[in-house]
Design an enzyme around this catalytic site. Structure first.
Site, PDB file in Angstrom:
ATOM      1  N   TYR A   1       0.847  -1.206   0.000  1.00 35.02           N
ATOM      2  CA  TYR A   1       0.000   0.000   0.000  1.00 35.02           C
ATOM      3  C   TYR A   1       0.878   1.249   0.000  1.00 35.02           C
ATOM      4  O   TYR A   1       0.689   2.165  -0.805  1.00 35.02           O
ATOM      5  CB  TYR A   1      -0.904  -0.043   1.241  1.00 35.02           C
ATOM      6  CG  TYR A   1      -1.766   1.167   1.457  1.00 35.02           C
ATOM      7  CD1 TYR A   1      -3.023   1.274   0.860  1.00 35.02           C
ATOM      8  CD2 TYR A   1      -1.350   2.200   2.302  1.00 35.02           C
ATOM      9  CE1 TYR A   1      -3.827   2.380   1.094  1.00 35.02           C
ATOM     10  CE2 TYR A   1      -2.144   3.301   2.533  1.00 35.02           C
ATOM     11  CZ  TYR A   1      -3.388   3.398   1.927  1.00 35.02           C
ATOM     12  OH  TYR A   1      -4.175   4.495   2.158  1.00 35.02           O
TER      13      TYR A   1
HETATM   14  N1  LIG Z   1      -8.863   5.862   6.147  1.00 32.35           N
HETATM   15  C1  LIG Z   1      -7.579   6.177   6.329  1.00 32.35           C
HETATM   16  O1  LIG Z   1      -7.057   6.137   7.461  1.00 32.35           O
HETATM   17  C2  LIG Z   1      -6.739   6.618   5.161  1.00 32.35           C
HETATM   18  C3  LIG Z   1      -5.433   7.086   5.438  1.00 32.35           C
HETATM   19  C4  LIG Z   1      -4.646   7.503   4.379  1.00 32.35           C
HETATM   20  C5  LIG Z   1      -5.140   7.473   3.091  1.00 32.35           C
HETATM   21  N2  LIG Z   1      -6.407   7.014   2.848  1.00 32.35           N
HETATM   22  C6  LIG Z   1      -6.865   7.027   1.463  1.00 32.35           C
HETATM   23  O2  LIG Z   1      -8.111   7.707   1.383  1.00 32.35           O
HETATM   24  C7  LIG Z   1      -8.835   7.222   0.244  1.00 32.35           C
HETATM   25  C8  LIG Z   1     -10.253   6.874   0.663  1.00 32.35           C
HETATM   26  O3  LIG Z   1     -10.194   5.808   1.593  1.00 32.35           O
HETATM   27  P1  LIG Z   1     -11.297   5.588   2.709  1.00 32.35           P
HETATM   28  O4  LIG Z   1     -10.573   5.475   3.986  1.00 32.35           O
HETATM   29  O5  LIG Z   1     -12.408   6.548   2.543  1.00 32.35           O
HETATM   30  O6  LIG Z   1     -11.735   4.097   2.309  1.00 32.35           O
HETATM   31  P2  LIG Z   1     -13.143   3.388   2.112  1.00 32.35           P
HETATM   32  O7  LIG Z   1     -14.119   3.886   3.114  1.00 32.35           O
HETATM   33  O8  LIG Z   1     -12.834   1.942   2.058  1.00 32.35           O
HETATM   34  O9  LIG Z   1     -13.618   3.894   0.684  1.00 32.35           O
HETATM   35  C9  LIG Z   1     -12.916   3.528  -0.469  1.00 32.35           C
HETATM   36  C10 LIG Z   1     -13.696   3.935  -1.692  1.00 32.35           C
HETATM   37  O10 LIG Z   1     -12.937   3.527  -2.842  1.00 32.35           O
HETATM   38  C11 LIG Z   1     -13.753   2.707  -3.662  1.00 32.35           C
HETATM   39  N3  LIG Z   1     -12.991   1.684  -4.365  1.00 32.35           N
HETATM   40  C12 LIG Z   1     -12.260   0.661  -3.840  1.00 32.35           C
HETATM   41  N4  LIG Z   1     -11.801  -0.119  -4.816  1.00 32.35           N
HETATM   42  C13 LIG Z   1     -12.242   0.410  -5.985  1.00 32.35           C
HETATM   43  C14 LIG Z   1     -12.123   0.036  -7.330  1.00 32.35           C
HETATM   44  N5  LIG Z   1     -11.452  -1.052  -7.723  1.00 32.35           N
HETATM   45  N6  LIG Z   1     -12.719   0.796  -8.267  1.00 32.35           N
HETATM   46  C15 LIG Z   1     -13.433   1.897  -7.908  1.00 32.35           C
HETATM   47  N7  LIG Z   1     -13.576   2.303  -6.658  1.00 32.35           N
HETATM   48  C16 LIG Z   1     -13.003   1.564  -5.692  1.00 32.35           C
HETATM   49  C17 LIG Z   1     -14.767   2.104  -2.709  1.00 32.35           C
HETATM   50  O11 LIG Z   1     -15.962   1.723  -3.382  1.00 32.35           O
HETATM   51  P3  LIG Z   1     -16.232   0.252  -3.981  1.00 32.35           P
HETATM   52  O12 LIG Z   1     -15.624  -0.737  -3.052  1.00 32.35           O
HETATM   53  O13 LIG Z   1     -17.722   0.225  -4.032  1.00 32.35           O
HETATM   54  O14 LIG Z   1     -15.632   0.253  -5.338  1.00 32.35           O
HETATM   55  C18 LIG Z   1     -15.040   3.257  -1.767  1.00 32.35           C
HETATM   56  O15 LIG Z   1     -16.016   4.114  -2.304  1.00 32.35           O
HETATM   57  C19 LIG Z   1      -8.026   6.052  -0.298  1.00 32.35           C
HETATM   58  O16 LIG Z   1      -7.212   6.500  -1.366  1.00 32.35           O
HETATM   59  C20 LIG Z   1      -7.161   5.660   0.882  1.00 32.35           C
HETATM   60  O17 LIG Z   1      -6.005   4.986   0.474  1.00 32.35           O
HETATM   61  C21 LIG Z   1      -7.215   6.586   3.850  1.00 32.35           C
END
Ligand SMILES: NC(=O)c1ccc[n+]([C@@H]2O[C@H](COP(=O)([O-])OP(=O)(O)OC[C@H]3O[C@@H](n4cnc5c(N)ncnc54)[C@H](OP(=O)(O)O)[C@@H]3O)[C@@H](O)[C@H]2O)c1
Length: 259
Positions: free
Chosen positions: A164
């Site tokens: 990741y």
């Molecule tokens: N939460 C944290 O602590 C954190 C920290 C640093 C960075 N981030 C980054 O923030 C961003 C959002 O993450 P989040 O925490 O909000 O995660 P999340 O709640 O799991 O949401 C992820 C979103 O991405 C979509 N997604 C996943 N795989 C996909 C695919 N193959 N095609 C299209 N859409 C896809 C999911 O929808 P579907 O599964 O329906 O496709 C969902 O809408 C990501 O880039 C993550 O790496 C998060």
């Protein structure tokens, strides 16, 4: 005397494409961008989630549409960006937020299949998204802005999530390169690097790694996790004209997390 001046929203009149908009940071961003005046197009794989968020935005008076999109599939990404242009006749800004994760563990436990999947969705996906978005912005609005969602984990060793972290560091590199290539034509490209943010992705990490929340909070001067809206705020500003001289940067939104 009553002040009747209306302050325009940060993203007033812009058409915004948001990936991963069905939940978490992407859903918070879609809601915020709409409140800030954008017409939003929400993309992800799970249509029921996209529909629910889009309906909620419309119920509050915003403009929202959705398109099913798999970031692991080039044709699907091109079609989704094309749909945004078809619906609104233009594209101004995009938030490449959608991403997936693999089970936490040391590098030697990452399977090749998981490595390939996270490469396809988290690195190749944002690259393909940027290409489609830049083409659409060029052909319609002419100038615009893109924000890629990376992670604070891209900026330091990431022994629990090595694949990741590697893909996210790759996104930082693509962000910097794209800013140089497309800056001269007025397309700004930046990133946000969230720290610990309370979403489904983080909940899954907590389930498989008990104690991780306390460990991360102990390294975070603000001493707590972020709400998705706090990350969305940074993305909204970077996409707005108020950040008109900012490009090529990856803005940490991490409570000051120490490495
Ligand atoms: N939460 C944290 O602590 C954190 C920290 C640093 C960075 N981030 C980054 O923030 C961003 C959002 O993450 P989040 O925490 O909000 O995660 P999340 O709640 O799991 O949401 C992820 C979103 O991405 C979509 N997604 C996943 N795989 C996909 C695919 N193959 N095609 C299209 N859409 C896809 C999911 O929808 P579907 O599964 O329906 O496709 C969902 O809408 C990501 O880039 C993550 O790496 C998060």
């Amino acid at each position: 005397m009553t002040n009747t001046t209306t302050v325009p929203g940060l993203l007033d009149r812009k058409v915004a494409f948001v990936t991963g908009a069905g939940r978490g940071i992407g859903a918070a961003a879609a809601r915020l961008f709409a409140r800030e005046g954008a017409r939003v197009v929400l993309a992800a794989r799970t249509e029921s989630q996209l529909k629910a968020v889009a309906e909620e935005i419309r119920a509050e008076g915003g403009v929202a549409d959705h398109v099913v999109c798999d970031l692991g599939d080039a044709a699907s990404i091109r079609a989704a960006v094309g749909r945004a242009v078809e619906v609104h006749g233009r594209l101004d800004v995009a938030f490449n937020n959608g991403a997936t994760n693999v089970p936490p563990g040391p590098m030697d436990r990452v399977t090749e299949a998981d490595f390939d999947r996270i490469y396809a969705v988290n690195l190749k996906g944002p690259w393909l998204s940027m290409l489609a978005e830049i083409e659409a912005i060029r052909a319609t609005a002419g100038t615009g802005a893109i924000v890629n969602n990376t992670s604070v984990g891209s900026l330091m060793a990431n022994p629990d999530l090595p694949a990741y972290g590697a893909m996210k560091r790759g996104v930082n590199s693509l962000t910097a390169s794209a800013a140089v290539t497309y800056g001269p034509e007025g397309i700004r490209i930046n990133g946000v690097a969230p720290g610990t943010t309370m979403t489904e992705m983080f909940s899954e990490w907590m389930e498989s790694s008990p104690g991780i929340l306390d460990q991360l909070n102990a390294r975070t001067p603000l001493g707590r996790v972020a709400e998705p809206e706090e990350v969305a705020e940074a993305a909204a500003w970077l996409l707005s004209d108020r950040a008109s001289y900012v490009t090529g940067t990856v803005l940490r939104v991490d409570g000051g997390m120490l490495s």
